[in-house]
Design an enzyme around this catalytic site. Sequence first.
Site, PDB file in Angstrom:
ATOM      1  N   HIS A   1      -3.400  -6.765 -10.259  1.00  0.00           N
ATOM      2  CA  HIS A   1      -4.834  -6.968 -10.476  1.00  0.00           C
ATOM      3  C   HIS A   1      -5.041  -7.660 -11.831  1.00  0.00           C
ATOM      4  CE1 HIS A   1      -5.954  -3.442  -7.545  1.00  0.00           C
ATOM      5  NE2 HIS A   1      -5.276  -4.418  -6.961  1.00  0.00           N
TER       6      HIS A   1
ATOM      7  N   GLU B   1      -6.466  -6.869 -14.665  1.00  0.00           N
ATOM      8  CA  GLU B   1      -6.181  -6.166 -15.921  1.00  0.00           C
ATOM      9  C   GLU B   1      -4.691  -6.223 -16.241  1.00  0.00           C
ATOM     10  OE1 GLU B   1      -7.673  -5.132 -13.218  1.00  0.00           O
ATOM     11  OE2 GLU B   1      -9.102  -3.513 -13.557  1.00  0.00           O
TER      12      GLU B   1
END
Lengths: 380, 380
Positions: free
Chosen positions: A56, A58
Site C-alpha cells: 500500500h 504508506e
Amino acid sequence: MTTLTDPDDLIWMRRALALARTVMYTTTPNPRVGCVIVRDGRVLGEGATQPPGGPHAEICALRDAAARGESVQGATLYVTLEPCSHYGRTPPCADAVAAAGPARVVVAMGDPNPQVRGQGLARLRAAGIAVTSNVCLDEALEINAGFVARMSRGIPWAWVKMAASLDGRSALHNGVSQWITGEAARADGHAWRARSCVVLTGMGTVLKDNPRLNVRAVETPRAPRKAVVDGDFAIPEDARLFDGAEVIIFTARTDAGKAARLAARNARVVALPGQQAGRVDLPAMMRWLGEHEFNEVHVEAGAGLGGALMSAGCIDELLVYLAPVLLGDAAAMLRLPLIEHLDHARRLEFTDTARIGPDLRLRARDSTRWQALREAAMCR
Amino acid sequence: MTTLTDPDDLIWMRRALALARTVMYTTTPNPRVGCVIVRDGRVLGEGATQPPGGPHAEICALRDAAARGESVQGATLYVTLEPCSHYGRTPPCADAVAAAGPARVVVAMGDPNPQVRGQGLARLRAAGIAVTSNVCLDEALEINAGFVARMSRGIPWAWVKMAASLDGRSALHNGVSQWITGEAARADGHAWRARSCVVLTGMGTVLKDNPRLNVRAVETPRAPRKAVVDGDFAIPEDARLFDGAEVIIFTARTDAGKAARLAARNARVVALPGQQAGRVDLPAMMRWLGEHEFNEVHVEAGAGLGGALMSAGCIDELLVYLAPVLLGDAAAMLRLPLIEHLDHARRLEFTDTARIGPDLRLRARDSTRWQALREAAMCR
C-alpha cells in the site's frame, strides 16, 4: 466541520492526492492511495498503492524514505486514506506507520471498510502519534467513490457515459452515431473506461456496433472486465467483445449448451431473472457486482439499457460529452418513462465541466447518494 | 498579429472594457464603449457612452478629467472602439480627442461603420498622436458583436435562448415546461433580453404561454422592442405582450382592419411573405431588422420557430441553459430537417460555459461568422 486547514497540510495532501491519481487504473479492488512523508518542508519519501498483493501507499513511502537513507522519526506523514488496521493480502499499514515513529499523520478520509473504520487512526493515536483528519475529504472521495460505495452500501458507484449533440441527440434518425463527438472526447471516455472495474453494455449496442469494449485510447496495464446485459441470452457467439478477456453475461434465461461454448471463450454467464420475463433484475446485478468486488461500473449503452438502469435507480452519475452540433429530430439520449410533472423528474447536481477538444464534458451526479458516501468516508 | 501587448495597456483596456459593460442595456443602436485616460498610472478621467443623443465614451472621459481639473496633455487614452470621425447625433469624437492633446491613444477595435473605418485613427495620427490598436480585440467584439454584424453585413447578430434538461428536452410530453431551469437561469436569461434590441418569439409561444416578453428579472432603463413571427396574422388582439410598448408583428398576410386595431395598441405590422404560403420570409425579416438599426436579436421561441430560423441560417449563436434533470421522452429543443450524414449537421463552436445556480449556461456560435466579424473589427 469548519476548522481551517493549515496551508502546508493542504499543499502536501494535494501532492499525496496527485500520487493517488497516478494509480487510478491499477489498484482495484483496493482503493487508490497516495502518501508523502515530510519534515521541515522536505520530502523524505513518497509512494502510491501498488496492484493487488503489492504494498500500500504508506509502505511504499516508508520504503522510499529508507532507500533515501531518511529516518521518518518526528516527521509528518500525509496519506489520502486512513491506514489499514487489518490483515488483508498485506499486513496492517497502521502498525508499520506507528513503528516508523512519525510525530504526526494527516489523512484525507477514513477507510469505510467495516474491518478498519477508525481503528487505523485509533492505533496511531495509541502509539502517541498526533492525527489530523478530513483534509481534502472531497478530492479524496472523488478518487475512491467506487470503493466507498461498495464498502458502505454494498453496491458499486455507477456512471453512464453518453455522447450527444448540443440538442441532446445521440444518433441520427437513421442510427448513424459515429462520431458525434471528437477524438479527444473519445480518448477521455477511454480514460473513464480504464479507471472502471467493468464496462457494461446492452445487447442493442452489441448488435448495432459490435464493440470490442476494451480500452484503446489510453495506456493501462490492467483492463477492466467487460459485461453485457442480455436478457434473452441472444448474444452472437462470434461477437467481437469475446477477444480472450473475461466477459460477464447477465441474462434472464439459461442455456447450458451455449453457456458452455461461451465459457470456452472466457465468458461467465450469470442468470439474474427479473420480474418481467426476459429481463435481467438490474438492482440484483448491481448487488452481484458489489459482492464480487467491483467498485466502479462504466455503462456505455444505448438509450434503452441506459434508461432502464436510470429508472431502476442503478445510476449514480452521468458523464455526458456534448458536441457543438445540432442534429434535430433524431435519437434521444435515454429512454425513460413519461412523467406528468417536473417534480417527478430525476434531479441531479452538476459537478465539473471541462472542454475536451471542441466538445464539452459535463458531469452530473445524485447529490443525496454522494452525501451518503461523504458521511461514510468522514473521520469522526 | 502576434505582437505582445504591454501589460499596462492590458490593465487599462480591461478597465475601459468594464466601463463599456456598465452600459450594455442603454446605448443601442450605438455601440457600448468605455474610455479611461491615464497618466503615470493614475486615472485622469473615465466614462462610458450615454444613451443615443448623449455623449460618447471619449467625451464623457474628457469631461470627467476636466471636472477633476486634470489636463489630458501627454496622457494615454484607452478606448474600446475607434473614436468616430463623422457627424452623427454628436460631433466627431476623434476631433475632440485630438484637441485634448493626449500623447497616445490605445483602441481595442476599429469602428466597422463605413463612415468611420480607420478614419478616426487616421485623424489622431495626423494630429501627431501615437496609436496602438487591436488591444483586447476579442473581448471588445464580445461586447459589440451586434453592432459589428449590422455595420459589416447589414444583419443583426442573433441568438436563440433555450432551456432544456440534461437530456436535451425543453418540455414534458404534455407540454409542461415551467420551470425546467431555476430562478438564477431565468434572471440570467432576462439579462440577455435586456442587452438585446428586440426579443423575438413565435405564435406557438404566444398561444401556449401568452408571454409578456418584457424584461423583469434585471433593472434596465431601456426595454428591448418585442416582435412576433405570425405568418397567418392570427395573433389574439388581447395577447399580454400588447402592454403599451411597441410590438412588431412580422406576417405573411395582410388584414388592414386588424392592423389598424393593433396599431392602436402600439403594434406595427410588417408584411414579409415568404415562398411558402402563410410563412414569413425569415432572412428578409433579419435584413429588415438590420435596416431598422437593430443590432442584437434575442430569440425566445418554441422548437418550431427556433428550428426554422436555424435552418434558414438566421441564427449566429445558441444560449442554452441546461438543468441537471432527466426528462426522457419529451419535447425536442429544435425542430430541424432530418439529415442523413453527420457531416451535414450544423457545427458550431463552444465559447464560455458558466454555472448559473444549479444549472449550466452553454454558449455556442458559428465560428465562421464570428471570424468575419473579427475581420471587420480589426484595425489595419
